[in-house]
Each structure stands twice: as C-alpha cells, then as structure tokens.
Design a protein around this motif. Structure first.
Motif, PDB file in Angstrom:
ATOM      1  N   LYS A 151       0.821  -1.210   0.000  1.00 19.72           N
ATOM      2  CA  LYS A 151       0.000   0.000   0.000  1.00 19.72           C
ATOM      3  C   LYS A 151       0.860   1.268   0.000  1.00 19.72           C
ATOM      4  O   LYS A 151       0.403   2.328  -0.439  1.00 19.72           O
ATOM      5  CB  LYS A 151      -0.921   0.001   1.219  1.00 19.72           C
ATOM      6  CG  LYS A 151      -1.994  -1.070   1.193  1.00 19.72           C
ATOM      7  CD  LYS A 151      -2.778  -1.089   2.492  1.00 19.72           C
ATOM      8  CE  LYS A 151      -3.781  -2.235   2.531  1.00 19.72           C
ATOM      9  NZ  LYS A 151      -4.492  -2.305   3.830  1.00 19.72           N
ATOM     10  N   ILE A 176      -1.891  -7.415  -6.526  1.00 15.97           N
ATOM     11  CA  ILE A 176      -2.583  -6.465  -7.404  1.00 15.97           C
ATOM     12  C   ILE A 176      -3.839  -5.936  -6.716  1.00 15.97           C
ATOM     13  O   ILE A 176      -4.134  -4.740  -6.746  1.00 15.97           O
ATOM     14  CB  ILE A 176      -2.927  -7.111  -8.756  1.00 15.97           C
ATOM     15  CG1 ILE A 176      -1.655  -7.428  -9.547  1.00 15.97           C
ATOM     16  CG2 ILE A 176      -3.838  -6.197  -9.574  1.00 15.97           C
ATOM     17  CD1 ILE A 176      -1.898  -8.223 -10.817  1.00 15.97           C
ATOM     18  N   GLU A 177      -4.571  -6.843  -6.076  1.00 20.57           N
ATOM     19  CA  GLU A 177      -5.773  -6.437  -5.355  1.00 20.57           C
ATOM     20  C   GLU A 177      -5.436  -5.427  -4.259  1.00 20.57           C
ATOM     21  O   GLU A 177      -6.139  -4.427  -4.071  1.00 20.57           O
ATOM     22  CB  GLU A 177      -6.459  -7.662  -4.740  1.00 20.57           C
ATOM     23  CG  GLU A 177      -7.030  -8.641  -5.762  1.00 20.57           C
ATOM     24  CD  GLU A 177      -7.584  -9.895  -5.106  1.00 20.57           C
ATOM     25  OE1 GLU A 177      -7.532  -9.974  -3.846  1.00 20.57           O
ATOM     26  OE2 GLU A 177      -8.059 -10.800  -5.833  1.00 20.57           O
ATOM     27  N   ALA A 179      -2.780  -3.411  -4.090  1.00 25.47           N
ATOM     28  CA  ALA A 179      -2.341  -2.145  -4.680  1.00 25.47           C
ATOM     29  C   ALA A 179      -3.535  -1.366  -5.211  1.00 25.47           C
ATOM     30  O   ALA A 179      -3.634  -0.142  -5.022  1.00 25.47           O
ATOM     31  CB  ALA A 179      -1.334  -2.414  -5.793  1.00 25.47           C
ATOM     32  N   ARG A 180      -4.441  -2.053  -5.893  1.00 26.20           N
ATOM     33  CA  ARG A 180      -5.614  -1.389  -6.450  1.00 26.20           C
ATOM     34  C   ARG A 180      -6.491  -0.799  -5.341  1.00 26.20           C
ATOM     35  O   ARG A 180      -7.020   0.311  -5.470  1.00 26.20           O
ATOM     36  CB  ARG A 180      -6.424  -2.397  -7.265  1.00 26.20           C
ATOM     37  CG  ARG A 180      -5.823  -2.691  -8.624  1.00 26.20           C
ATOM     38  CD  ARG A 180      -5.943  -1.487  -9.500  1.00 26.20           C
ATOM     39  NE  ARG A 180      -5.311  -1.688 -10.799  1.00 26.20           N
ATOM     40  CZ  ARG A 180      -4.778  -0.715 -11.510  1.00 26.20           C
ATOM     41  NH1 ARG A 180      -4.776   0.508 -11.043  1.00 26.20           N
ATOM     42  NH2 ARG A 180      -4.240  -0.950 -12.678  1.00 26.20           N
ATOM     43  N   ALA A 181      -6.644  -1.544  -4.246  1.00 22.76           N
ATOM     44  CA  ALA A 181      -7.459  -1.055  -3.133  1.00 22.76           C
ATOM     45  C   ALA A 181      -6.875   0.214  -2.533  1.00 22.76           C
ATOM     46  O   ALA A 181      -7.607   1.063  -1.999  1.00 22.76           O
ATOM     47  CB  ALA A 181      -7.578  -2.137  -2.058  1.00 22.76           C
ATOM     48  N   GLY A 183      -5.294   2.420  -4.356  1.00 18.06           N
ATOM     49  CA  GLY A 183      -5.248   3.435  -5.400  1.00 18.06           C
ATOM     50  C   GLY A 183      -3.901   3.578  -6.070  1.00 18.06           C
ATOM     51  O   GLY A 183      -3.573   4.635  -6.615  1.00 18.06           O
ATOM     52  N   ARG A 184      -3.091   2.512  -6.038  1.00 17.81           N
ATOM     53  CA  ARG A 184      -1.749   2.556  -6.616  1.00 17.81           C
ATOM     54  C   ARG A 184      -1.740   2.029  -8.045  1.00 17.81           C
ATOM     55  O   ARG A 184      -2.625   1.279  -8.467  1.00 17.81           O
ATOM     56  CB  ARG A 184      -0.781   1.723  -5.767  1.00 17.81           C
ATOM     57  CG  ARG A 184      -0.749   2.091  -4.306  1.00 17.81           C
ATOM     58  CD  ARG A 184      -0.511   3.576  -4.073  1.00 17.81           C
ATOM     59  NE  ARG A 184      -0.261   3.869  -2.660  1.00 17.81           N
ATOM     60  CZ  ARG A 184      -0.179   5.079  -2.151  1.00 17.81           C
ATOM     61  NH1 ARG A 184      -0.340   6.134  -2.938  1.00 17.81           N
ATOM     62  NH2 ARG A 184       0.073   5.252  -0.869  1.00 17.81           N
ATOM     63  N   LYS A 185      -0.680   2.395  -8.793  1.00 13.57           N
ATOM     64  CA  LYS A 185      -0.504   1.870 -10.140  1.00 13.57           C
ATOM     65  C   LYS A 185       0.176   0.512 -10.101  1.00 13.57           C
ATOM     66  O   LYS A 185       0.905   0.195  -9.147  1.00 13.57           O
ATOM     67  CB  LYS A 185       0.324   2.834 -10.980  1.00 13.57           C
ATOM     68  CG  LYS A 185      -0.389   4.123 -11.354  1.00 13.57           C
ATOM     69  CD  LYS A 185       0.452   4.960 -12.298  1.00 13.57           C
ATOM     70  CE  LYS A 185      -0.302   6.189 -12.761  1.00 13.57           C
ATOM     71  NZ  LYS A 185       0.493   6.993 -13.726  1.00 13.57           N
ATOM     72  N   VAL A 186      -0.046  -0.268 -11.164  1.00 10.90           N
ATOM     73  CA  VAL A 186       0.571  -1.598 -11.280  1.00 10.90           C
ATOM     74  C   VAL A 186       1.313  -1.678 -12.607  1.00 10.90           C
ATOM     75  O   VAL A 186       0.765  -1.346 -13.666  1.00 10.90           O
ATOM     76  CB  VAL A 186      -0.480  -2.717 -11.205  1.00 10.90           C
ATOM     77  CG1 VAL A 186       0.178  -4.088 -11.394  1.00 10.90           C
ATOM     78  CG2 VAL A 186      -1.232  -2.666  -9.872  1.00 10.90           C
ATOM     79  N   GLU A 211      -6.163  -3.967 -14.957  1.00 11.25           N
ATOM     80  CA  GLU A 211      -5.304  -4.186 -13.792  1.00 11.25           C
ATOM     81  C   GLU A 211      -3.865  -3.735 -14.010  1.00 11.25           C
ATOM     82  O   GLU A 211      -3.102  -3.615 -13.060  1.00 11.25           O
ATOM     83  CB  GLU A 211      -5.309  -5.682 -13.414  1.00 11.25           C
ATOM     84  CG  GLU A 211      -6.678  -6.274 -13.152  1.00 11.25           C
ATOM     85  CD  GLU A 211      -7.262  -5.843 -11.816  1.00 11.25           C
ATOM     86  OE1 GLU A 211      -6.735  -4.894 -11.201  1.00 11.25           O
ATOM     87  OE2 GLU A 211      -8.263  -6.440 -11.388  1.00 11.25           O
ATOM     88  N   ASP A 213      -1.247  -0.878 -15.500  1.00 14.49           N
ATOM     89  CA  ASP A 213      -1.103   0.505 -15.958  1.00 14.49           C
ATOM     90  C   ASP A 213       0.102   0.688 -16.872  1.00 14.49           C
ATOM     91  O   ASP A 213       0.057   1.505 -17.797  1.00 14.49           O
ATOM     92  CB  ASP A 213      -0.956   1.439 -14.754  1.00 14.49           C
ATOM     93  CG  ASP A 213      -2.172   1.406 -13.861  1.00 14.49           C
ATOM     94  OD1 ASP A 213      -3.218   1.940 -14.266  1.00 14.49           O
ATOM     95  OD2 ASP A 213      -2.089   0.828 -12.756  1.00 14.49           O
TER      96      ASP A 213
END
Length: 332
Positions: A151, A176-177, A179-181, A183-186, A211, A213
């Motif tokens: 995070k 990935i889940e 990071a996405r939660a 608000g980060r880029k992947v 998923e 970026d």
C-alpha cells in the motif's frame, strides 16, 4: 489516498547470479540456445552444470530485484518482496539488497528448496545465456506479502517470471488487489518470450480488466503477445490495449506509448558491450525513476537507455558506476 512512502515496490524472484565467462562451443555442447533463459528444475541438475562451468562470480540478481537496485542507485525510495531460503545464498541476497537502502522484510523459508540461483554464461560478444534454478523464489506464498508495504508503494512492479509457479502467481494476483485497493498503479514486465507463450491469455485478462497501468516488453515479447512477426504492428496493437506500453528494441533504442503520446529514443552509445545481463531490468529502473520524478515519456526513456548502457558496459546486472550522476550529466 495516502502519500506513497516508496516510489516502487517490486515483487520478483530472489536469486543470486553466478556469472562465468564461456564460449559458443560450450553452450552448443550443453544443448543451450545462446542468449536465452532456460529453467533448471532440480538442485542436482543445477549443481552438475555449475561443476562444468568455469570460475564464477556471485552477484545478487533476479529481474525485478535488479530493477529495484537500479532505482535505489538513482535515489528513489523502494522496497522488494521475494522469497529466499535460510541458507548462505539467501544471506548473500538479503545483505546485498538491504545494503542498497532497499526495504526488504520477507522472512527466509526454513526447509524445502534452497535459495534460487541463475547460472549465467557470458560469451565474448557480451551475450548472456541463463540457466535458472528458481528454488525457494518460486514458492512465494501470499503470507509473505506485507500489505502495508504494498500500500505504501506508488507503483507495484511485477516480474513476469513469477507467473510460472501457481503459488507465486496467486501471491501476485493478491498483491494487485492490495495495490488497487490503495489506489496505486501496477506495472508488469513480461520477462521472456517463454513466459508470454505460457501465459498470454492470462496477461491479456489482466490488461483487459484494467489491472495493468504500465507494461514492459521487448521485440520478441510484443510479437509473441500479438502473434505477428511485424514488430511495428504488434507495438501499435498492444499499445491500444494498455494505458502505457514501453517496448525496448535492443541496439535500436526504445519507445513508449501512453494514450495519444508517443516517444522513441535511440540506444545510448557504449564503447564495448561486455555483458547484456540485466540491461532490460536497468532500463525499467531508469524509466520508472523518470515517471516517479514526473518526467515526460521521452525523458523517462532516455533515463532508461542511459542506465541500460551503463549495465552492458561491465559484467553483472547491477550498476557499478554512479548512475544518478551519469543520468544528471547526460540530461543536462
């Protein structure tokens, strides 16, 4: 969304490279494909090949770990997650990455497979032929993921090689889940053509689900993704499906596409190509550092090219010169 503590958090294979000067004749006699990477599936086979190699030099490696080492050398705060074993090579890897100022908190695994190693044969033309025994690295469990570290990263950078093992693949999906939660880029690097050939559909599922970026690929990988020999057409088609595509073209430079923005840069000049090990990893480091600094596509590509040129000018996959000063000088 909270401010990121790290510019990049990477998840990848924790491996120690064993580099040895070799010949085309030795590689042919061993049945290897020059310039490629092949997997070794048991420690006895790895030990047998090591015994037939010439003198070796131990250098901590692993694709994403090399990228993180480059980012640290460029002055970017970063972290790494990867599985080592509780053995000598594991201690070498942990010491090396922590000494760079990188946050590395993954606990070593007790019992089971030893720490991964990559036996790298370097021919006089600078080409590297890699023989990788993943060992403990491929057994990265979800429990090894530190949610707070993930995070805290502005970009989560994933190594495609880890997609080959079910356990590490599940861990990457979970990351990935997380990071996405937050608000980060992947970002994902495709790593090698054999990875693409084995997981093309899964990668497209990630891309089409929004998923990914930033996607890193080279000529061979982009052709394999789009199933065409036309590199230009493959790049154009793949760029239309991912927010940012970065494609390296070896001695022909690199390009990036982000929406309607496109940039291309030539390869940086180098007096002599000594060893291409890690060139793509250090290119990614330069590019990601540029993005973390708010640079445009062209400048980020140039930073990647400068870092890659430094990497191929010596043996080993990690910077030996002050690449931060080198980048600043070349961009001035």
């Amino acid at each position: 969304m909270t401010v990121a503590t790290y510019d990049v958090v990477a998840i990848g294979n924790a491996i120690v490279d064993i580099l040895s000067q070799s010949t085309d004749e030795f590689i042919a006699a061993e049945g290897m494909t020059k310039g490629s990477m092949q997997l070794i599936f048991d420690s006895a086979e790895a030990d047998a090949l090591y015994s037939r190699m010439g003198p070796g030099q131990e250098v901590s490696g692993g694709s994403a770990a090399n990228t993180i080492a480059g980012l640290a050398a460029l002055g970017q705060p970063c972290a790494f997650i990867g599985q080592i074993a509780d053995d000598q090579l594991g201690q070498v890897f942990a010491h090396d990455i922590k000494s760079l100022g990188v946050h590395f908190g993954t606990a070593p695994a007790s019992g089971g497979e030893p720490t991964g190693r990559c036996l790298v044969l370097i021919t006089p033309d600078g080409q590297r032929t890699m023989n990788t025994f993943l060992g403990a690295a491929q057994n990265l469990p979800e429990s090894a993921l530190d949610p707070e570290t993930i995070k805290a990263g502005g970009i989560l950078y994933l190594e495609g090689y880890l997609w080959n093992a079910e356990q590490s693949r599940d861990a990457m999906k979970r990351s990935i889940e997380m990071a996405r939660a937050a608000g980060r880029k992947v970002a994902l690097t495709l790593s090698d053509i054999f990875v693409v050939e084995g997981h093309r559909d899964a990668f497209f599922a990630l891309i089409d689900a929004g998923e990914i970026d930033i996607l890193f690929a080279n000529d061979n990988e982009v052709r394999a993704m789009m199933q065409t020999e036309d590199v230009e057409a493959a790049v154009k088609a793949l760029a239309a499906r991912v927010p940012t595509l970065v494609c390296t073209h070896g001695p022909n430079g690199a390009e990036a596409h982000s929406g309607d923005e496109h940039a291309r840069v030539p390869a940086e000049p180098v007096a002599r190509v000594v060893d291409t090990t890690g060139a793509g990893d250090l290119f990614a480091a330069g590019f990601l550092a540029g993005q973390a600094q708010g640079r445009d596509l062209e400048t980020s590509l140039r930073m990647g090219a400068i870092c890659a040129a430094e990497c191929i000018s010596h043996v080993g996959p990690r910077p030996q010169a002050d690449i931060k000063a080198l980048v600043e000088k070349r961009l001035a």
